[in-house]
Design a protein around this motif. Structure first.
Motif, PDB file in Angstrom:
ATOM      1  N   PHE A 134      27.515 -43.071 -24.621  1.00 20.56           N
ATOM      2  CA  PHE A 134      27.901 -41.894 -23.824  1.00 20.56           C
ATOM      3  C   PHE A 134      29.272 -41.399 -24.277  1.00 20.56           C
ATOM      4  O   PHE A 134      30.267 -41.667 -23.623  1.00 20.56           O
ATOM      5  CB  PHE A 134      27.982 -42.240 -22.330  1.00 20.56           C
ATOM      6  N   ASN A 157      25.197 -28.685 -26.250  1.00 18.76           N
ATOM      7  CA  ASN A 157      25.129 -27.983 -24.967  1.00 18.76           C
ATOM      8  C   ASN A 157      23.788 -28.220 -24.284  1.00 18.76           C
ATOM      9  O   ASN A 157      23.708 -28.376 -23.078  1.00 18.76           O
ATOM     10  CB  ASN A 157      25.351 -26.484 -25.189  1.00 18.76           C
ATOM     11  N   TYR A 160      23.644 -32.604 -23.863  1.00 18.26           N
ATOM     12  CA  TYR A 160      24.645 -33.386 -23.139  1.00 18.26           C
ATOM     13  C   TYR A 160      25.918 -32.579 -22.951  1.00 18.26           C
ATOM     14  O   TYR A 160      26.943 -32.867 -23.575  1.00 18.26           O
ATOM     15  CB  TYR A 160      24.937 -34.665 -23.940  1.00 18.26           C
ATOM     16  N   PRO A 161      25.877 -31.581 -22.088  1.00 14.71           N
ATOM     17  CA  PRO A 161      27.051 -30.716 -21.908  1.00 14.71           C
ATOM     18  C   PRO A 161      28.224 -31.419 -21.235  1.00 14.71           C
ATOM     19  O   PRO A 161      29.262 -30.820 -21.034  1.00 14.71           O
ATOM     20  CB  PRO A 161      26.518 -29.576 -21.034  1.00 14.71           C
ATOM     21  N   LEU A 162      28.037 -32.699 -20.881  1.00 15.18           N
ATOM     22  CA  LEU A 162      29.148 -33.446 -20.284  1.00 15.18           C
ATOM     23  C   LEU A 162      30.227 -33.752 -21.322  1.00 15.18           C
ATOM     24  O   LEU A 162      31.347 -34.077 -20.984  1.00 15.18           O
ATOM     25  CB  LEU A 162      28.634 -34.778 -19.730  1.00 15.18           C
ATOM     26  N   VAL A 163      29.851 -33.673 -22.582  1.00 18.52           N
ATOM     27  CA  VAL A 163      30.771 -34.072 -23.639  1.00 18.52           C
ATOM     28  C   VAL A 163      31.788 -32.957 -23.901  1.00 18.52           C
ATOM     29  O   VAL A 163      31.545 -31.787 -23.620  1.00 18.52           O
ATOM     30  CB  VAL A 163      29.978 -34.412 -24.925  1.00 18.52           C
ATOM     31  N   MET A 263      20.149 -35.048 -21.793  1.00 19.28           N
ATOM     32  CA  MET A 263      20.371 -34.866 -20.363  1.00 19.28           C
ATOM     33  C   MET A 263      19.074 -34.939 -19.558  1.00 19.28           C
ATOM     34  O   MET A 263      19.043 -35.496 -18.465  1.00 19.28           O
ATOM     35  CB  MET A 263      21.034 -33.519 -20.121  1.00 19.28           C
ATOM     36  N   GLN A 267      18.345 -37.295 -16.498  1.00 18.89           N
ATOM     37  CA  GLN A 267      17.919 -36.840 -15.169  1.00 18.89           C
ATOM     38  C   GLN A 267      16.687 -37.608 -14.712  1.00 18.89           C
ATOM     39  O   GLN A 267      16.599 -38.032 -13.564  1.00 18.89           O
ATOM     40  CB  GLN A 267      17.634 -35.336 -15.189  1.00 18.89           C
ATOM     41  N   VAL A 270      17.857 -40.976 -13.711  1.00 16.11           N
ATOM     42  CA  VAL A 270      18.511 -40.974 -12.397  1.00 16.11           C
ATOM     43  C   VAL A 270      17.441 -40.936 -11.300  1.00 16.11           C
ATOM     44  O   VAL A 270      17.509 -41.687 -10.325  1.00 16.11           O
ATOM     45  CB  VAL A 270      19.464 -39.765 -12.265  1.00 16.11           C
TER      46      VAL A 270
ATOM     47  N   PHE B   9      30.189 -39.422 -15.349  1.00 18.81           N
ATOM     48  CA  PHE B   9      28.747 -39.626 -15.299  1.00 18.81           C
ATOM     49  C   PHE B   9      28.353 -41.015 -15.781  1.00 18.81           C
ATOM     50  O   PHE B   9      27.606 -41.731 -15.117  1.00 18.81           O
ATOM     51  CB  PHE B   9      28.047 -38.568 -16.146  1.00 18.81           C
ATOM     52  N   CYS B  47      25.485 -38.255  -9.993  1.00 23.73           N
ATOM     53  CA  CYS B  47      24.917 -38.094 -11.342  1.00 23.73           C
ATOM     54  C   CYS B  47      24.244 -36.735 -11.473  1.00 23.73           C
ATOM     55  O   CYS B  47      24.449 -36.021 -12.455  1.00 23.73           O
ATOM     56  CB  CYS B  47      23.895 -39.197 -11.629  1.00 23.73           C
ATOM     57  N   GLU B  48      23.432 -36.400 -10.458  1.00 23.07           N
ATOM     58  CA  GLU B  48      22.742 -35.113 -10.475  1.00 23.07           C
ATOM     59  C   GLU B  48      23.750 -33.972 -10.589  1.00 23.07           C
ATOM     60  O   GLU B  48      23.599 -33.065 -11.401  1.00 23.07           O
ATOM     61  CB  GLU B  48      21.917 -34.945  -9.190  1.00 23.07           C
ATOM     62  N   ARG B  50      26.848 -34.061 -11.623  1.00 21.00           N
ATOM     63  CA  ARG B  50      27.524 -34.057 -12.919  1.00 21.00           C
ATOM     64  C   ARG B  50      26.681 -33.317 -13.958  1.00 21.00           C
ATOM     65  O   ARG B  50      27.188 -32.503 -14.714  1.00 21.00           O
ATOM     66  CB  ARG B  50      27.752 -35.484 -13.398  1.00 21.00           C
ATOM     67  N   LEU B  51      25.379 -33.647 -13.972  1.00 22.18           N
ATOM     68  CA  LEU B  51      24.500 -33.054 -14.982  1.00 22.18           C
ATOM     69  C   LEU B  51      24.301 -31.566 -14.699  1.00 22.18           C
ATOM     70  O   LEU B  51      24.298 -30.745 -15.607  1.00 22.18           O
ATOM     71  CB  LEU B  51      23.165 -33.788 -15.018  1.00 22.18           C
ATOM     72  N   ASP B  52      24.131 -31.229 -13.411  1.00 19.67           N
ATOM     73  CA  ASP B  52      23.889 -29.828 -13.058  1.00 19.67           C
ATOM     74  C   ASP B  52      25.081 -28.946 -13.381  1.00 19.67           C
ATOM     75  O   ASP B  52      24.937 -27.810 -13.811  1.00 19.67           O
ATOM     76  CB  ASP B  52      23.551 -29.714 -11.569  1.00 19.67           C
ATOM     77  N   ALA B  54      27.545 -29.611 -15.485  1.00 14.04           N
ATOM     78  CA  ALA B  54      28.187 -29.808 -16.788  1.00 14.04           C
ATOM     79  C   ALA B  54      28.161 -28.523 -17.613  1.00 14.04           C
ATOM     80  O   ALA B  54      27.179 -27.788 -17.631  1.00 14.04           O
ATOM     81  CB  ALA B  54      27.474 -30.919 -17.554  1.00 14.04           C
ATOM     82  N   GLU B  55      29.280 -28.273 -18.270  1.00 11.31           N
ATOM     83  CA  GLU B  55      29.356 -27.121 -19.144  1.00 11.31           C
ATOM     84  C   GLU B  55      30.148 -27.556 -20.369  1.00 11.31           C
ATOM     85  O   GLU B  55      31.247 -28.107 -20.235  1.00 11.31           O
ATOM     86  CB  GLU B  55      30.090 -25.994 -18.417  1.00 11.31           C
TER      87      GLU B  55
END
Lengths: 404, 78
Positions: A134, A157, A160-163, A263, A267, A270, B9, B47-48, B50-52, B54-55
């Motif tokens: 991650f 994007n 894994y847009p968390l990065v 992602m 999901q 999760v 996350f 988690c949800e 964070r993912l939703d 996220a940009e």
């Protein structure tokens, strides 16, 4: 003017030749003759064309990594440098790579560098580092305008847009590119706190991709303290950078995909974890409920409530018994009382008076007259009968009567 | 809430997995199980979210004259 010794001159010539940029990094083509392998393992041969020839030597250590070994009469291209064998005053070509003739220069150089770096151990499998599962920050080394950059950003994007992405922009083609790429890799390591680095550019000819075959670039990748993923060119393109990188991706997009989790899968993961969680807790509660029900039954069985009921009944019984006793005694007493009353009645003078008897009392002292001895003529007496009394005077002497 | 924001996350996802595992292994007091469950559900929502939300954040290394290096937001060139 000076008078020099022979060895001084040879040494000077050697110094000049080795300082020459062309002669110190040289590809030379020609036909092989007098090819011999000495017992020491070193290779000696002559390269010649129609007009000239040059002595060549290849040391055993370099010869050992040669896949291709020429024979006399073959046309070859050899890489090496020119120097002087001072003992004999001969200049020689010191060869470090031999390829068959007919191969383009870039390809020759590519093969030579690959061989050299491989011999140095830069491609070793044990140097490959695993990628973080991650990553939080990814460094990207490529051109600001490269299609590869758009591809990589698009994939990151989507997956894994968390990065967080830190771009270190460089040229990816031309003579400027290699030093810039080296700088970029270093800068990302030193200033950007990235978890991994993607070195990428889109497809192109061998010339276009040449910057990624640069030895300094290769060394910078090897020296990176975080893992490096290469995504240079298309599936079929291999560069030196690919061999040094910790992971080689066939394309820029593939490089981005390798670097981050998806992602949508996360999901799903999760949701799956949530379902397991809910299911687990439900079953825990159900289990506890069963245990509780069993305990509750046991509790009822041994409850003091039964004892209370038992004792309540006992008290009831005792109460009844007590009441019974009390009533019995009351009744008995009542009977006795009645008997006493009757006896009392029978002792009362009233009924005797009714039968015609009278009670006589001396008027002066109230004494009941039981005997004639108490009476004399002239005494006054009170006579009581059943419904009243009267007074009388005794006007004659009493006379004795015998009832026997 | 600030704690939520700090929890990334990856950590939340990892903790969620650990909680599920702990529950599955069982043998915990009910109170503890319920507390774990609530924590698990909180992490799941996190988690949800964070993912939703996220940009992709993109920055750029800028080398200044004199050798200093800055990180600035990246503006794509069209």
């Amino acid at each position: 003017m000076n008078i020099y010794r022979v060895s001084e001159v040879n040494s000077h010539i050697r110094f000049i030749l080795e300082g020459d940029p062309t002669l110190s990094d040289l590809w030379l083509q020609g036909e092989v003759s007098n090819f011999t392998r000495a017992t020491s393992g070193h290779l000696y041969f002559t390269l010649k064309d129609e007009k000239a020839q040059i002595s060549c030597v290849m040391w055993r250590s370099l010869a050992a990594r040669q896949e291709y070994l020429p024979q006399s009469g073959q046309a070859i291209v050899a890489h090496g440098h020119i120097s002087v064998y001072e003992v004999q005053g001969r200049y020689q070509f010191y060869v470090d790579d031999i390829q068959p003739a007919g191969v383009g220069l870039l390809h020759l150089e590519y093969e030579r560098r690959k061989k050299e770096l491989e011999a140095e151990g830069l491609f070793a499998e044990e140097l490959k580092r695993p990628l973080p599962p991650f990553p939080k920050r990814i460094g990207i080394v490529t051109s600001r305008v490269a299609a590869a950059l758009r591809d990589v950003l698009h994939v990151l994007n989507r997956r894994y847009p968390l990065v967080e992405v830190i771009l270190a922009p460089t040229m990816v083609q031309g003579n400027e590119a290699p030093p810039q790429i080296v700088q970029a890799i270093r800068a990302l390591n030193e200033h950007a706190d990235v978890d991994l680095i993607i070195v990428t550019r889109g497809g192109g000819s061998l010339e276009d991709l040449w910057a990624f075959n640069d030895v300094d670039v290769a060394r910078a990748i090897a020296a990176s303290s975080v893992p490096v993923v290469s995504g240079v060119g298309h599936e079929t393109d291999f560069t030196i950078a690919d061999f040094v990188a910790d992971v080689r991706a066939p394309t820029p997009s593939a490089a981005a995909e390798i670097c981050v989790p998806d992602m949508r899968e996360l999901q799903e993961g999760v949701k799956w974890q949530r379902d397991r969680l809910v299911q687990e807790v439900r079953s825990i509660i159900a289990d506890r409920r069963v245990v509780l029900r069993e305990d509750s039954l046991m509790l009822q069985r041994y409850s003091p409530q039964t004892k209370v009921t038992h004792y309540r009944q006992r008290v009831d019984e005792l109460w009844q018994t007590a009441t019974l006793h009390m009533e019995h005694r009351l009744a008995m007493n009542r009977e006795r009382l009645k008997g006493l009353c009757l006896r009392l009645d029978s002792l009362s003078p009233a009924s005797t008076l009714e039968r015609g008897y009278a009670i006589v009392q001396r008027s002066d002292d109230g004494d009941v007259v039981r005997s004639i001895r108490q009476i004399r003529t002239g005494d006054r007496i009170d006579v009581r009968v059943h419904d009243g009394k009267f007074r009388a005077d005794v006007d004659r002497e009493p006379e004795r009567i015998s009832y026997v | 809430m600030s704690e939520n924001q700090e929890l990334i996350f990856e950590k939340a996802y990892e903790q969620l997995g650990e909680i599920v595992k702990k529950l599955e292994e069982g043998e915990l007091p009910l109170d503890e199980s319920m507390a774990l469950f609530e924590e698990g559900m909180r992490l799941e929502r996190l988690c949800e979210q964070r993912l939703d939300q996220a940009e992709l954040k993109i920055s750029e290394l800028i080398r200044r004259e004199g050798g200093a290096v800055d990180i600035e937001p990246f503006e794509a060139e069209e």
